[in-house]
Design a protein around this motif. Structure first.
Motif, PDB file in Angstrom:
ATOM      1  N   THR A  81      -6.912  17.590   2.910  1.00 14.91           N
ATOM      2  CA  THR A  81      -6.851  17.378   1.389  1.00 14.91           C
ATOM      3  C   THR A  81      -8.387  17.491   1.019  1.00 14.91           C
ATOM      4  O   THR A  81      -9.182  17.356   1.682  1.00 14.91           O
ATOM      5  N   PHE A  82      -8.509  17.800  -0.340  1.00 20.73           N
ATOM      6  CA  PHE A  82      -9.692  17.880  -0.863  1.00 20.73           C
ATOM      7  C   PHE A  82      -9.789  17.367  -2.299  1.00 20.73           C
ATOM      8  O   PHE A  82      -8.725  17.132  -2.718  1.00 20.73           O
ATOM      9  N   LEU A  83     -10.979  16.873  -2.502  1.00 21.24           N
ATOM     10  CA  LEU A  83     -11.351  16.253  -4.099  1.00 21.24           C
ATOM     11  C   LEU A  83     -12.551  16.906  -4.370  1.00 21.24           C
ATOM     12  O   LEU A  83     -13.767  16.813  -3.851  1.00 21.24           O
ATOM     13  N   VAL A  84     -12.543  17.705  -5.277  1.00 20.26           N
ATOM     14  CA  VAL A  84     -13.775  18.338  -5.766  1.00 20.26           C
ATOM     15  C   VAL A  84     -14.056  17.382  -7.249  1.00 20.26           C
ATOM     16  O   VAL A  84     -13.348  17.626  -8.103  1.00 20.26           O
ATOM     17  N   ASP A  85     -15.521  17.126  -7.225  1.00 17.48           N
ATOM     18  CA  ASP A  85     -15.701  16.036  -8.240  1.00 17.48           C
ATOM     19  C   ASP A  85     -16.932  16.791  -9.082  1.00 17.48           C
ATOM     20  O   ASP A  85     -18.146  17.111  -8.274  1.00 17.48           O
ATOM     21  N   VAL A  86     -16.660  16.972 -10.180  1.00 19.31           N
ATOM     22  CA  VAL A  86     -18.035  17.870 -10.745  1.00 19.31           C
ATOM     23  C   VAL A  86     -18.480  16.873 -11.784  1.00 19.31           C
ATOM     24  O   VAL A  86     -17.743  16.155 -12.556  1.00 19.31           O
ATOM     25  N   LEU A  87     -19.832  16.898 -11.935  1.00 19.38           N
ATOM     26  CA  LEU A  87     -20.615  16.164 -12.980  1.00 19.38           C
ATOM     27  C   LEU A  87     -21.595  17.175 -13.531  1.00 19.38           C
ATOM     28  O   LEU A  87     -22.538  17.837 -12.647  1.00 19.38           O
TER      29      LEU A  87
ATOM     30  N   ARG B 159     -17.698  14.396 -16.632  1.00 17.31           N
ATOM     31  CA  ARG B 159     -17.048  14.467 -15.153  1.00 17.31           C
ATOM     32  C   ARG B 159     -15.736  15.048 -15.374  1.00 17.31           C
ATOM     33  O   ARG B 159     -14.920  14.692 -16.270  1.00 17.31           O
ATOM     34  N   LEU B 160     -15.409  15.643 -14.103  1.00 18.63           N
ATOM     35  CA  LEU B 160     -13.996  16.222 -14.053  1.00 18.63           C
ATOM     36  C   LEU B 160     -13.638  16.533 -12.623  1.00 18.63           C
ATOM     37  O   LEU B 160     -14.628  17.135 -11.862  1.00 18.63           O
ATOM     38  N   ALA B 161     -12.633  16.132 -12.112  1.00 23.75           N
ATOM     39  CA  ALA B 161     -12.292  16.099 -10.874  1.00 23.75           C
ATOM     40  C   ALA B 161     -10.928  16.654 -10.443  1.00 23.75           C
ATOM     41  O   ALA B 161     -10.113  16.759 -11.358  1.00 23.75           O
ATOM     42  N   ALA B 162     -10.736  17.366  -9.336  1.00 26.32           N
ATOM     43  CA  ALA B 162      -9.181  17.960  -8.842  1.00 26.32           C
ATOM     44  C   ALA B 162      -8.933  17.597  -7.616  1.00 26.32           C
ATOM     45  O   ALA B 162      -9.915  17.764  -6.597  1.00 26.32           O
ATOM     46  N   THR B 163      -7.728  17.591  -7.258  1.00 28.79           N
ATOM     47  CA  THR B 163      -7.451  17.228  -5.811  1.00 28.79           C
ATOM     48  C   THR B 163      -6.373  18.258  -5.509  1.00 28.79           C
ATOM     49  O   THR B 163      -5.712  18.765  -6.325  1.00 28.79           O
TER      50      THR B 163
ATOM     51  N   ASP C 295     -14.822  12.028 -18.116  1.00 29.64           N
ATOM     52  CA  ASP C 295     -15.406  10.866 -18.222  1.00 29.64           C
ATOM     53  C   ASP C 295     -17.141  11.119 -18.822  1.00 29.64           C
ATOM     54  O   ASP C 295     -17.704  11.770 -18.311  1.00 29.64           O
ATOM     55  N   THR C 296     -17.123  10.803 -19.888  1.00 28.32           N
ATOM     56  CA  THR C 296     -18.162  11.194 -20.756  1.00 28.32           C
ATOM     57  C   THR C 296     -19.216   9.736 -21.146  1.00 28.32           C
ATOM     58  O   THR C 296     -18.519   9.046 -21.614  1.00 28.32           O
TER      59      THR C 296
END
Length: 347
Positions: free
Chosen positions: A269-275, A284-288, A344-345
């Motif tokens: 599994t993966f979680l990509v977290d962008v800031l 921020r934005l994330a995807a799993t 998330d701002t």
């Protein structure tokens, strides 16, 4: 005569290639099975009956031209891309069709932008490198997180992988990249690619739930350091990898992925977290999702569909974030990817 439903897949018998072939079929396309090894092509045809196989080698331009006959587009899944990208792009330009690849090799992607930008633009066609988990997905997430910003100070892409069992192609591509760098490391800082010998730092990254804080390797540079700054004014682009996944990748006894479901996906599994940060404001934005190799198939095939149906914003060599409506593209991946919104701002 080309059919808009015929899409050539070079390296179709590889691990990611098989996912791409299956995804194309599910969407109603007719994959043309291309590769260097005729025996592997024939074995693949047993799993995908009724599809054409076409043997072609990157050191034989005539064979590539024959293999692309009748194709509306080509997806290159055959690494190392340092060897395959340029010859297949050349063949795509001769055929007048768009090219998409899943290259995670930083130097190969740099070469694509540098060597084919003018020719692809002059041909009024699309050359899209790194349309995969590394490079493409991160670029789409960063572009979406930017929102109405036209520039930012920093972009961070943190990869939270539960494990990383590399394919044979990943191992070979990594070896080739290491040789091209003479064993040095690479990062994107001060608005440019920089090679260095510094030790990579280990730090803690605050992933959102359900992953939570994890130990990561800092400056674990992936293709995002090419794709993101190719079209966004961000002078610092950094990527991170969970320490456990990095250890899996470099283990001397590293094993290939093992399928656990009917789609052939592994349990990874993966979680990509962008800031992204501009001044004192962060977004921020994330995807799993599941399986970094499997997710590359819907990324590449969705890209081809949008190119063939005219849903692009430019021509030439371009990354995913520059070529497509990034938020809309990510929404289209909802069967395969879960976005963690709203952004998330903080100011």
């Amino acid at each position: 005569m080309a059919s808009v439903r015929n899409v050539a897949v070079y390296g179709a018998y590889g691990h990611t290639g098989r996912f791409v072939v299956a995804e194309l079929q599910e969407r109603g396309y007719v994959p043309l099975l291309l590769g260097r090894d005729q025996n592997k092509l024939q074995a693949l045809a047993q799993d995908f009956p009724g599809l054409q196989t076409r043997q072609a080698s990157v050191d034989d331009p005539t064979s590539l031209d024959r293999a692309l006959t009748g194709a509306a587009a080509v997806i290159n899944t055959a690494g190392p891309f340092a060897s395959t990208a340029a010859p297949v792009i050349e063949a795509a330009l001769r055929a007048g069709i768009p090219y998409v690849d899943v290259a995670a090799e930083i130097e190969a992607n740099i070469d694509t932008f540098a060597d084919f930008a003018e020719r692809a633009r002059a041909a009024d066609t699309v050359v899209l490198p790194a349309m995969a988990f590394y490079g493409g997905l991160g670029d789409l997430l960063v572009t979406t997180a930017m929102g109405d910003w036209t520039a930012a100070d920093e972009a961070h892409v943190a990869y939270g992988l539960s494990s990383w069992h590399p394919t044979a192609g990943t191992v070979v591509s990594g070896t080739v990249s290491g040789q091209r760098r003479n064993g040095r490391r690479v990062r994107y800082t001060g608005g440019q690619i920089e090679y260095h010998d510094d030790a990579l730092p280990t730090l803690e990254w605050p992933f959102p739930d359900p992953l939570g804080a994890q130990s990561v390797i800092g400056e674990f540079s992936m293709a995002d350091i090419v794709t993101v700054p190719s079209h966004l004014a961000i002078p610092e682009v950094r990527t991170y990898m969970t320490a456990k996944a990095a250890a899996d990748l470099f283990a001397p006894d590293a094993s290939a992925p093992t399928a656990v479901d009917e789609r052939g996906r592994s349990a990874q599994t993966f979680l990509v977290d962008v800031l992204v940060r501009s001044g004192g404001t962060e977004r921020r934005l994330a995807a799993t999702g599941q399986d970094i190799y499997a997710i590359s198939a819907p990324l590449a095939v969705e890209a081809v569909e949008r190119i063939l149906t005219g849903r692009t914003t430019t021509t030439g060599v371009a990354s995913a974030g520059a070529l497509f409506d990034a938020p809309d593209f990510l929404r289209a991946l909802s069967p395969h990817l879960t976005l963690h919104t709203p952004l998330d701002t903080r100011g």
